[in-house]
Design a protein around this motif. Structure first.
Motif, PDB file in Angstrom:
ATOM      1  N   GLU A 110       0.830  -1.205   0.000  1.00  0.00           N
ATOM      2  CA  GLU A 110       0.000   0.000   0.000  1.00  0.00           C
ATOM      3  C   GLU A 110       0.863   1.253   0.000  1.00  0.00           C
ATOM      4  O   GLU A 110       0.518   2.263  -0.624  1.00  0.00           O
ATOM      5  CB  GLU A 110      -0.947  -0.002   1.197  1.00  0.00           C
ATOM      6  CG  GLU A 110      -1.970   1.119   1.157  1.00  0.00           C
ATOM      7  CD  GLU A 110      -3.157   0.888   2.077  1.00  0.00           C
ATOM      8  OE1 GLU A 110      -3.679   1.887   2.597  1.00  0.00           O
ATOM      9  OE2 GLU A 110      -3.552  -0.280   2.267  1.00  0.00           O
ATOM     10  N   ALA A 111       2.005   1.195   0.703  1.00  0.00           N
ATOM     11  CA  ALA A 111       2.923   2.339   0.704  1.00  0.00           C
ATOM     12  C   ALA A 111       3.436   2.613  -0.705  1.00  0.00           C
ATOM     13  O   ALA A 111       3.594   3.770  -1.102  1.00  0.00           O
ATOM     14  CB  ALA A 111       4.088   2.067   1.652  1.00  0.00           C
ATOM     15  N   MET A 112       3.702   1.541  -1.480  1.00  0.00           N
ATOM     16  CA  MET A 112       4.120   1.718  -2.864  1.00  0.00           C
ATOM     17  C   MET A 112       2.997   2.368  -3.671  1.00  0.00           C
ATOM     18  O   MET A 112       3.232   3.327  -4.426  1.00  0.00           O
ATOM     19  CB  MET A 112       4.507   0.376  -3.488  1.00  0.00           C
ATOM     20  CG  MET A 112       4.914   0.478  -4.956  1.00  0.00           C
ATOM     21  SD  MET A 112       5.156  -1.142  -5.747  1.00  0.00           S
ATOM     22  CE  MET A 112       3.446  -1.714  -5.887  1.00  0.00           C
ATOM     23  N   CYS A 113       1.774   1.873  -3.496  1.00  0.00           N
ATOM     24  CA  CYS A 113       0.638   2.418  -4.250  1.00  0.00           C
ATOM     25  C   CYS A 113       0.393   3.883  -3.916  1.00  0.00           C
ATOM     26  O   CYS A 113      -0.025   4.670  -4.768  1.00  0.00           O
ATOM     27  CB  CYS A 113      -0.618   1.602  -3.961  1.00  0.00           C
ATOM     28  SG  CYS A 113      -0.582  -0.076  -4.638  1.00  0.00           S
ATOM     29  N   ALA A 114       0.655   4.249  -2.658  1.00  0.00           N
ATOM     30  CA  ALA A 114       0.425   5.627  -2.226  1.00  0.00           C
ATOM     31  C   ALA A 114       1.631   6.518  -2.469  1.00  0.00           C
ATOM     32  O   ALA A 114       1.575   7.720  -2.174  1.00  0.00           O
ATOM     33  CB  ALA A 114       0.077   5.642  -0.743  1.00  0.00           C
ATOM     34  N   SER A 115       2.719   5.956  -2.992  1.00  0.00           N
ATOM     35  CA  SER A 115       3.979   6.693  -3.184  1.00  0.00           C
ATOM     36  C   SER A 115       4.459   7.317  -1.877  1.00  0.00           C
ATOM     37  O   SER A 115       4.957   8.437  -1.848  1.00  0.00           O
ATOM     38  CB  SER A 115       3.825   7.768  -4.274  1.00  0.00           C
ATOM     39  OG  SER A 115       3.505   7.171  -5.517  1.00  0.00           O
ATOM     40  N   THR A 117       6.809   8.054   1.326  1.00  0.00           N
ATOM     41  CA  THR A 117       8.259   8.153   1.493  1.00  0.00           C
ATOM     42  C   THR A 117       8.619   8.235   2.970  1.00  0.00           C
ATOM     43  O   THR A 117       7.803   8.599   3.813  1.00  0.00           O
ATOM     44  CB  THR A 117       8.831   9.395   0.775  1.00  0.00           C
ATOM     45  OG1 THR A 117       8.226  10.578   1.323  1.00  0.00           O
ATOM     46  CG2 THR A 117       8.580   9.323  -0.726  1.00  0.00           C
ATOM     47  N   TRP A 118       9.867   7.855   3.263  1.00  0.00           N
ATOM     48  CA  TRP A 118      10.463   7.953   4.593  1.00  0.00           C
ATOM     49  C   TRP A 118      11.753   8.770   4.474  1.00  0.00           C
ATOM     50  O   TRP A 118      12.390   8.784   3.414  1.00  0.00           O
ATOM     51  CB  TRP A 118      10.843   6.585   5.142  1.00  0.00           C
ATOM     52  CG  TRP A 118       9.724   5.642   5.426  1.00  0.00           C
ATOM     53  CD1 TRP A 118       9.176   5.354   6.653  1.00  0.00           C
ATOM     54  CD2 TRP A 118       9.013   4.803   4.497  1.00  0.00           C
ATOM     55  NE1 TRP A 118       8.180   4.407   6.537  1.00  0.00           N
ATOM     56  CE2 TRP A 118       8.060   4.049   5.220  1.00  0.00           C
ATOM     57  CE3 TRP A 118       9.091   4.621   3.109  1.00  0.00           C
ATOM     58  CZ2 TRP A 118       7.203   3.141   4.623  1.00  0.00           C
ATOM     59  CZ3 TRP A 118       8.237   3.716   2.499  1.00  0.00           C
ATOM     60  CH2 TRP A 118       7.306   2.985   3.259  1.00  0.00           C
ATOM     61  N   SER A 119      12.154   9.404   5.540  1.00  0.00           N
ATOM     62  CA  SER A 119      13.495   9.986   5.545  1.00  0.00           C
ATOM     63  C   SER A 119      14.495   8.831   5.574  1.00  0.00           C
ATOM     64  O   SER A 119      14.165   7.710   6.002  1.00  0.00           O
ATOM     65  CB  SER A 119      13.691  10.872   6.772  1.00  0.00           C
ATOM     66  OG  SER A 119      13.745  10.087   7.955  1.00  0.00           O
ATOM     67  N   GLY A 120      15.711   9.090   5.116  1.00  0.00           N
ATOM     68  CA  GLY A 120      16.722   8.051   5.147  1.00  0.00           C
ATOM     69  C   GLY A 120      16.934   7.502   6.542  1.00  0.00           C
ATOM     70  O   GLY A 120      17.094   6.291   6.739  1.00  0.00           O
ATOM     71  N   ALA A 121      16.913   8.387   7.555  1.00  0.00           N
ATOM     72  CA  ALA A 121      17.122   7.955   8.942  1.00  0.00           C
ATOM     73  C   ALA A 121      15.988   7.063   9.419  1.00  0.00           C
ATOM     74  O   ALA A 121      16.222   6.009  10.041  1.00  0.00           O
ATOM     75  CB  ALA A 121      17.261   9.179   9.852  1.00  0.00           C
ATOM     76  N   ASP A 122      14.728   7.442   9.133  1.00  0.00           N
ATOM     77  CA  ASP A 122      13.589   6.623   9.561  1.00  0.00           C
ATOM     78  C   ASP A 122      13.559   5.301   8.814  1.00  0.00           C
ATOM     79  O   ASP A 122      13.255   4.247   9.398  1.00  0.00           O
ATOM     80  CB  ASP A 122      12.273   7.376   9.335  1.00  0.00           C
ATOM     81  CG  ASP A 122      11.991   8.392  10.427  1.00  0.00           C
ATOM     82  OD1 ASP A 122      12.692   8.371  11.457  1.00  0.00           O
ATOM     83  OD2 ASP A 122      11.074   9.228  10.244  1.00  0.00           O
ATOM     84  N   TRP A 123      13.855   5.338   7.517  1.00  0.00           N
ATOM     85  CA  TRP A 123      13.854   4.091   6.744  1.00  0.00           C
ATOM     86  C   TRP A 123      14.884   3.122   7.313  1.00  0.00           C
ATOM     87  O   TRP A 123      14.603   1.940   7.497  1.00  0.00           O
ATOM     88  CB  TRP A 123      14.164   4.391   5.272  1.00  0.00           C
ATOM     89  CG  TRP A 123      14.184   3.161   4.423  1.00  0.00           C
ATOM     90  CD1 TRP A 123      13.126   2.569   3.801  1.00  0.00           C
ATOM     91  CD2 TRP A 123      15.335   2.343   4.123  1.00  0.00           C
ATOM     92  NE1 TRP A 123      13.540   1.438   3.128  1.00  0.00           N
ATOM     93  CE2 TRP A 123      14.885   1.283   3.314  1.00  0.00           C
ATOM     94  CE3 TRP A 123      16.677   2.418   4.458  1.00  0.00           C
ATOM     95  CZ2 TRP A 123      15.738   0.289   2.835  1.00  0.00           C
ATOM     96  CZ3 TRP A 123      17.533   1.439   3.994  1.00  0.00           C
ATOM     97  CH2 TRP A 123      17.064   0.390   3.188  1.00  0.00           C
TER      98      TRP A 123
END
Length: 331
Positions: A110-115, A117-123
């Motif tokens: 769903e995150a892909m479908c919604a485009s 994003t996360w910050s690099g640190a959170d990811w």
């Protein structure tokens, strides 16, 4: 009790300034696994280790590194309570890992479908660094956008971020990280990633590279290029449920006339209509309808649907149509 718990959780999110998705990222269970991805099971003086496979199965090994089919019985001098506790912990870990695989796979899709994003640190901290979710992210292709432009990469099991050309990619804490999708990449890069995943024998968590943007849409609210395609009620049900759709609400008594899939974070529902069937289904001829979207009871114009979501649901629509028996295809 459930309502009170939900209210309290929502209050925590508000206090922290987190969205529902950001709170969900921070509350994924670990199943007892340590940050190194290992489950340590103690028999007292003897320790056994659980390791995760990419599909979140738990593989047991003893101190010598030998793979075990199951936890062994207690030896002389080992306390039965320690053994019972270890077995209980393993059962709980396997159950939780299975649940995380299903739920977090759906959340990432769903995150892909919604485009999203996360910050690099959170990811790095919430996804790649999580002992369970970290195994899932290695089966996906990601993008990172910073002042230096956009790069694509795949995390490896040892923590490296590998580009399609096998060169390691660096990730800044303030980079914007998201899931790659074929509609947003150049065709040559899509083919290069297909070859890369095949060469490294990566089993993708879900398909990111096949869905395409629908062409020649004649309506502002629906896609109907496959409308009228003959099929059967059982074939349609099988194709729709395989893609995550459920039968719609009752219409005119015991009938329903669509299959739906919800995208909760976007408050959107995808709807694939057809000529209808009874809830107590019997195999019968039917015809495919159109693809549309709604928010509550209101239709959503196609130009207000996120492009990746539109492409993915169009792929669902085509897959349902193409599942029709060979002898029934055509208009």
């Amino acid at each position: 009790v459930q309502k009170t718990a939900i209210d309290l959780v929502e209050q925590v999110a508000q206090w922290r300034g987190w969205s529902a998705d950001e709170l969900a990222d921070r509350t994924v269970p670990t199943g007892g696994f340590d940050p190194d991805g290992l489950l340590h099971l103690s028999y007292g003086d003897r320790e056994l280790t659980g390791r995760l496979t990419p599909d979140l199965r738990v593989v047991l090994t003893n101190a010598a590194g030998k793979t075990l089919r199951a936890l062994p019985e207690a030896r002389a001098g080992e306390h039965s309570l320690d053994v019972s506790a270890a077995k209980k912990e393993l059962r709980a870990a396997r159950k939780e890992a299975k649940a995380v695989l299903a739920l977090q796979s759906a959340r990432l899709y769903e995150a892909m479908c919604a485009s999203r994003t996360w910050s690099g640190a959170d990811w790095r901290g919430l996804l790649a660094g999580h002992p369970l979710v970290g195994r899932l992210v290695t089966r996906l292709v990601w993008t990172a956008t910073s002042g230096e432009g956009l790069v694509t990469f795949r995390p490896t099991g040892d923590g490296a971020l590998l580009g399609v050309d096998d060169v390691e990619v660096s990730l800044a804490d303030n980079a914007s990280v998201g899931l790659a999708h074929g509609t947003a990449l150049e065709p040559a890069l899509v083919e290069a990633w297909r070859a890369h995943l095949a060469d490294y024998q990566v089993d993708p968590l879900f398909d990111q590279l096949t869905a395409t943007t629908p062409q020649a849409v004649h309506s502002t609210e629906r896609i109907d290029d496959l409308q009228g395609r003959p099929t059967t009620t059982f074939t349609l049900r099988q194709g729709a449920t395989r893609r995550g759709y459920q039968h719609g609400e009752a219409v005119d008594g015991p009938w329903f006339m669509d299959y739906t899939k919800d995208f909760a974070s976007l408050h959107l529902r995808a709807v694939i209509s057809f000529s209808g069937a009874e809830f107590l289904e019997q195999e019968a001829p039917c015809t495919l309808g159109d693809l549309s979207f709604s928010r509550g009871r209101r239709p959503v114009p196609l130009d207000q649907v996120p492009p990746v979501l539109l492409a993915e649901c169009y792929a669902d629509y085509r897959a349902v149509a193409e599942a029709a028996p060979v002898g029934r295809r055509g208009r």
